[in-house]
Design a protein around this motif. Sequence first.
Motif, PDB file in Angstrom:
ATOM      1  N   ARG A  11       0.851  -1.189   0.000  1.00 19.76           N
ATOM      2  CA  ARG A  11       0.000   0.000   0.000  1.00 19.76           C
ATOM      3  C   ARG A  11       0.889   1.243   0.000  1.00 19.76           C
ATOM      4  N   GLU A  46      -2.369   5.183  -0.416  1.00 18.64           N
ATOM      5  CA  GLU A  46      -3.679   4.594  -0.699  1.00 18.64           C
ATOM      6  C   GLU A  46      -4.852   5.430  -0.198  1.00 18.64           C
ATOM      7  N   MET A  78       7.215   3.738  -7.746  1.00 12.60           N
ATOM      8  CA  MET A  78       5.808   3.549  -7.401  1.00 12.60           C
ATOM      9  C   MET A  78       5.245   4.796  -6.732  1.00 12.60           C
ATOM     10  N   TYR A  86       1.561   5.308  -6.476  1.00 13.10           N
ATOM     11  CA  TYR A  86       0.331   4.868  -5.808  1.00 13.10           C
ATOM     12  C   TYR A  86       0.183   3.385  -6.091  1.00 13.10           C
ATOM     13  N   ARG A  87      -0.163   2.628  -5.049  1.00 13.87           N
ATOM     14  CA  ARG A  87      -0.268   1.180  -5.256  1.00 13.87           C
ATOM     15  C   ARG A  87      -1.104   0.560  -4.151  1.00 13.87           C
ATOM     16  N   ALA A 140      -1.899  -4.991  -9.226  1.00 11.26           N
ATOM     17  CA  ALA A 140      -2.241  -3.917  -8.290  1.00 11.26           C
ATOM     18  C   ALA A 140      -2.963  -2.791  -9.003  1.00 11.26           C
ATOM     19  N   ARG A 141      -3.786  -2.090  -8.231  1.00 10.52           N
ATOM     20  CA  ARG A 141      -4.305  -0.796  -8.671  1.00 10.52           C
ATOM     21  C   ARG A 141      -3.159   0.174  -8.433  1.00 10.52           C
ATOM     22  N   ALA A 142      -2.611   0.741  -9.520  1.00  9.64           N
ATOM     23  CA  ALA A 142      -1.320   1.401  -9.357  1.00  9.64           C
ATOM     24  C   ALA A 142      -1.125   2.548 -10.339  1.00  9.64           C
ATOM     25  N   THR A 143      -0.332   3.515  -9.891  1.00 12.86           N
ATOM     26  CA  THR A 143       0.189   4.581 -10.733  1.00 12.86           C
ATOM     27  C   THR A 143       1.707   4.564 -10.561  1.00 12.86           C
ATOM     28  N   THR A 144       2.433   4.484 -11.680  1.00 12.33           N
ATOM     29  CA  THR A 144       3.852   4.161 -11.620  1.00 12.33           C
ATOM     30  C   THR A 144       4.601   4.847 -12.748  1.00 12.33           C
ATOM     31  N   ARG A 146      -0.868   3.964 -15.530  1.00 11.53           N
ATOM     32  CA  ARG A 146      -1.945   3.787 -14.557  1.00 11.53           C
ATOM     33  C   ARG A 146      -2.636   2.463 -14.855  1.00 11.53           C
TER      34      ARG A 146
END
Length: 226
Positions: A2, A5, A32, A34-35, A41-45, A107
Amino acid sequence: MRINEDLTRPVIVHSAELDWVPSPSAGVDRRMLYRVGGEVARATTIVRYAPGSAFPRHVHSGGEEILVLEGKFQDEHGDYPAGCYFRNPPGTSHVPASKDGCTIFVRLWQYREGDDTQIVRQPGEGETVPLRRGAESARVLFDDGEERVSIERWRPGAMITVENRRGLEFLVLSGGLALGAEQLEPQSWGRLPAGEPLQAVTGPEGTEIWIKEAPLQHPDVLKMPA
């Protein structure tokens, strides 16, 4: 895992200061932002491909949204130079790679139910729109009524206000700006919950910025596998 989050709180990440984290594929590293989740994962990278690196073929079960930041991103469908923006909706697949190396903003698993629009915007493409005070150009890359994605260029030394009725996410592409005491540089990323406008002062070089106006998480966001 997380990372950032809590969607009810503003967040700013100076991604250039983060360490690169190796991915399961050799030569592909990540920063990373947001994860929520593990490898899926629901993620922004921010993702960096070393020259000659590739990721195995995979299906975007939760959808994928990409902005190419540096170099040239590639897959079996074509080449995507810096400034290219595209959306791969749930169910699409490809083999991402980079012959000469690249850096991209990605994303994942943030699509909502029924969003099946697949688009590719080459550098400079998009609908031109009226300019906000302090801007010198603005292009809308995607707008379906539920979310609006744009790239804007703001003048040097300008005071900028971006209203925020739904939620804002942004990434500085070039130049710099100040948000209160925070000094943002290229690849600085931020997220603001609805009701908190983005109020900035640009630096001497002005700013180019990617902006998404949308709920920070859609009420009908796709469910991740258990």
